[in-house]
Design an enzyme around this catalytic site. Structure first.
Site, PDB file in Angstrom:
ATOM      1  N   ARG A   1       0.816  -1.226   0.000  1.00 45.77           N
ATOM      2  CA  ARG A   1       0.000   0.000   0.000  1.00 45.77           C
ATOM      3  C   ARG A   1       0.846   1.271   0.000  1.00 45.77           C
ATOM      4  NH1 ARG A   1      -2.664  -3.272   3.683  1.00 45.77           N
ATOM      5  NH2 ARG A   1      -4.527  -4.212   2.780  1.00 45.77           N
TER       6      ARG A   1
ATOM      7  N   LYS B   1       1.975  11.910 -10.029  1.00 46.82           N
ATOM      8  CA  LYS B   1       1.153  11.018 -10.860  1.00 46.82           C
ATOM      9  C   LYS B   1       2.013   9.839 -11.284  1.00 46.82           C
ATOM     10  CE  LYS B   1      -2.367  13.989 -12.917  1.00 46.82           C
ATOM     11  NZ  LYS B   1      -2.922  14.508 -14.190  1.00 46.82           N
TER      12      LYS B   1
ATOM     13  N   GLU C   1       6.885  21.273 -22.957  1.00 45.69           N
ATOM     14  CA  GLU C   1       6.248  21.404 -21.638  1.00 45.69           C
ATOM     15  C   GLU C   1       6.742  22.667 -20.920  1.00 45.69           C
ATOM     16  OE1 GLU C   1       3.765  19.482 -20.897  1.00 45.69           O
ATOM     17  OE2 GLU C   1       4.081  17.748 -22.212  1.00 45.69           O
TER      18      GLU C   1
ATOM     19  N   LYS D   1       5.257  23.817 -11.462  1.00 44.44           N
ATOM     20  CA  LYS D   1       4.434  22.611 -11.360  1.00 44.44           C
ATOM     21  C   LYS D   1       4.118  22.297  -9.902  1.00 44.44           C
ATOM     22  CE  LYS D   1       3.380  18.008 -12.686  1.00 44.44           C
ATOM     23  NZ  LYS D   1       3.618  16.830 -13.512  1.00 44.44           N
TER      24      LYS D   1
ATOM     25  N   GLU E   1      -6.318  17.035  -9.084  1.00 38.26           N
ATOM     26  CA  GLU E   1      -6.893  17.593 -10.299  1.00 38.26           C
ATOM     27  C   GLU E   1      -8.390  17.863 -10.195  1.00 38.26           C
ATOM     28  OE1 GLU E   1      -4.834  16.129 -13.767  1.00 38.26           O
ATOM     29  OE2 GLU E   1      -6.505  16.682 -15.046  1.00 38.26           O
TER      30      GLU E   1
ATOM     31  N   ARG F   1      -5.107  22.011 -11.285  1.00 36.72           N
ATOM     32  CA  ARG F   1      -4.111  21.128 -11.917  1.00 36.72           C
ATOM     33  C   ARG F   1      -4.425  20.901 -13.394  1.00 36.72           C
ATOM     34  NH1 ARG F   1      -0.849  15.996  -9.323  1.00 36.72           N
ATOM     35  NH2 ARG F   1       0.449  15.654 -11.136  1.00 36.72           N
TER      36      ARG F   1
ATOM     37  N   ASN G   1      -2.816  20.976 -18.520  1.00 30.88           N
ATOM     38  CA  ASN G   1      -3.169  20.319 -19.790  1.00 30.88           C
ATOM     39  C   ASN G   1      -3.249  21.309 -20.953  1.00 30.88           C
ATOM     40  OD1 ASN G   1      -3.378  17.797 -18.573  1.00 30.88           O
ATOM     41  ND2 ASN G   1      -5.462  18.256 -17.871  1.00 30.88           N
TER      42      ASN G   1
ATOM     43  N   HIS H   1      -3.031  20.208 -24.551  1.00 32.58           N
ATOM     44  CA  HIS H   1      -3.174  18.750 -24.570  1.00 32.58           C
ATOM     45  C   HIS H   1      -4.477  18.272 -25.217  1.00 32.58           C
ATOM     46  CE1 HIS H   1       0.347  19.042 -22.087  1.00 32.58           C
ATOM     47  NE2 HIS H   1       0.427  17.744 -21.905  1.00 32.58           N
TER      48      HIS H   1
ATOM     49  N   HIS I   1      -3.575  15.561 -27.691  1.00 31.98           N
ATOM     50  CA  HIS I   1      -3.978  14.155 -27.543  1.00 31.98           C
ATOM     51  C   HIS I   1      -4.742  13.670 -28.766  1.00 31.98           C
ATOM     52  CE1 HIS I   1      -3.648  14.101 -22.869  1.00 31.98           C
ATOM     53  NE2 HIS I   1      -2.526  13.771 -23.462  1.00 31.98           N
TER      54      HIS I   1
ATOM     55  N   HIS J   1       4.876  12.858 -28.025  1.00 37.01           N
ATOM     56  CA  HIS J   1       3.911  13.602 -27.223  1.00 37.01           C
ATOM     57  C   HIS J   1       4.186  15.119 -27.234  1.00 37.01           C
ATOM     58  CE1 HIS J   1       1.114  14.443 -24.009  1.00 37.01           C
ATOM     59  NE2 HIS J   1       2.089  14.970 -23.279  1.00 37.01           N
TER      60      HIS J   1
END
Ligand SMILES: NC(=O)c1ccc[n+]([C@@H]2O[C@H](COP(=O)([O-])OP(=O)(O)OC[C@H]3O[C@@H](n4cnc5c(N)ncnc54)[C@H](O)[C@@H]3O)[C@@H](O)[C@H]2O)c1
Length: 340
Positions: free
Chosen positions: A100, A122, A164, A206, A216, A220, A224, A227, A231, A244
């Site tokens: 955990r 993340k 980025e 960040k 998020e 947050r 994006n 993005h 994407h 990417h």
């Protein structure tokens, strides 16, 4: 920073250490990391996983977990991720899941992982149905980003990180944007002073965003920027044509067009953004061969769609932005047309 690395990791007083890397990165930096651990009397085990996004899957996590179980690692053990974002995401997720959650140290070796993925917690892997669908929030106990490791990175990979970085300037700091306009050449050629300052500023931006909205719920999502279209470009080309960062670069241009259409930025600001992306050596144009219909359909399927509404991060000037969902299909289509 190798000398410092062992000392800092030593402070974590781990019962055991598992280094996760791949053959390429380990061949380059494994010996230096291992020497720095040995210097402070840390014994470690290592597991090398195959290189590349196709291996960012549960089966790879399972191999790491098997190793942790088999090696008798306890709750005071740590995992060290040595590599780019793929290694960091996989190793971070294995650490999040084992017992955990045990501690993870990120040692990012790509510009993208130094400015983005190693910070913010993340972690996760891909599912056959979509990227990053399985994962956990698991903050690293320590992140060591040594810009010297970037010297061996192919230029295309450097540019993915640069995209980025430009994003941070656009969404959060006009001052940083100005710095990038002045120093983009030195950043792309990895001048050590400019790169270190860039990594530092990017991590601060960040970290501040994530500290105020780890999971998020709102702010947050501003990370994006670029993005939504990015994407879609990756999806309609089967994740093969664009890296990417390159897709995000085009996506940022499209988002800038949309911001101007909505009267949030003026022509001059939009041109500055487009220009910075181009001067960095990143693409800014959506090819004619990718139809607007296909791109719109892909946007509708993105996991960032909230209750059927396509959300965009739009600029309110350079250095500030909002998450917006009152964008019409017509406006999106127009911004795509303008980005061709
Ligand atoms: N967790 C997050 O918040 C977050 C954010 C952005 C991206 N990501 C994830 O990050 C991943 C992309 O990361 P990436 O761009 O670092 O790609 P990557 O990890 O695939 O690394 C790119 C390539 O460079 C090699 N490499 C790494 N360091 C090197 C070095 N110093 N010298 C030479 N080669 C080196 C790698 O082995 C790989 O072949 C994606 O899976 C993406 O989903 C995660």
């Amino acid at each position: 920073l190798w000398n410092e690395t062992g000392k800092r990791i030593g402070l974590l007083a781990a019962s055991k250490v598992l280094v996760v890397s791949n053959r390429k990165v380990h061949g380059l930096y494994g010996p230096a990391l291992e020497q720095s651990l040995v210097n402070v009397g840390i014994k470690y085990q290592k597991i090398l996983i195959p290189d590349g996004e196709p291996f960012k899957i549960l089966a790879t996590v399972e191999k790491i977990l098997d190793r942790l179980v088999g090696g008798g690692f306890d709750r005071d053990a740590i995992v060290i991720a040595l590599g780019g974002g793929v290694i960091g995401d996989i190793a971070g997720f294995a650490a999040a899941a084992y017992m955990r959650g045990i501690r993870v140290v990120q040692i990012p070796t790509t510009l993208l992982s130094q400015v983005d993925s190693s910070v913010g917690g993340k972690t996760g892997v891909n599912h056959p149905k979509g990227k990053n669908l399985i994962g956990a929030f698991h903050q690293p106990s320590l992140v060591i980003a040594d810009v010297v490791t970037l010297k061996t990175l192919p230029t295309d990979e450097v540019l993915c990180g640069v995209a980025e970085v430009i994003k941070y300037g656009c969404i959060s700091s006009k001052q940083f944007f100005l710095y990038l306009e002045k120093n983009i050449g030195q950043l792309v050629s990895l001048d050590p002073v400019v790169t270190a300052k860039t990594v530092n500023t990017s991590c601060q931006i960040k970290a501040a965003v994530v500290a105020s909205d780890e999971r998020e719920a709102g702010l947050r999502a501003t990370l994006n920027f670029g993005h939504t279209v990015g994407h879609a470009l990756e999806a309609v080309t089967g994740y093969k044509r664009y890296k990417h960062g390159h897709a995000v670069a085009i996506g940022m241009r499209a988002a800038a067009e949309l911001s101007q259409l909505k009267g949030r930025i003026d022509e001059k600001e939009k041109e500055r953004i487009k220009n910075l992306i181009e001067v960095a050596g990143l693409p800014v144009q959506i090819p004619e061969s990718l139809t607007t219909d296909a791109l719109m359909a892909a946007m509708g399927q993105d996991k960032k769609v909230s209750r059927g509404v396509i959300r965009f991060v739009l600029l309110d000037g350079i250095g500030s932005c909002s998450v917006v969902d009152d964008v019409s299909v017509k406006e999106i289509a127009e911004s795509i047309r303008l980005s061709r």
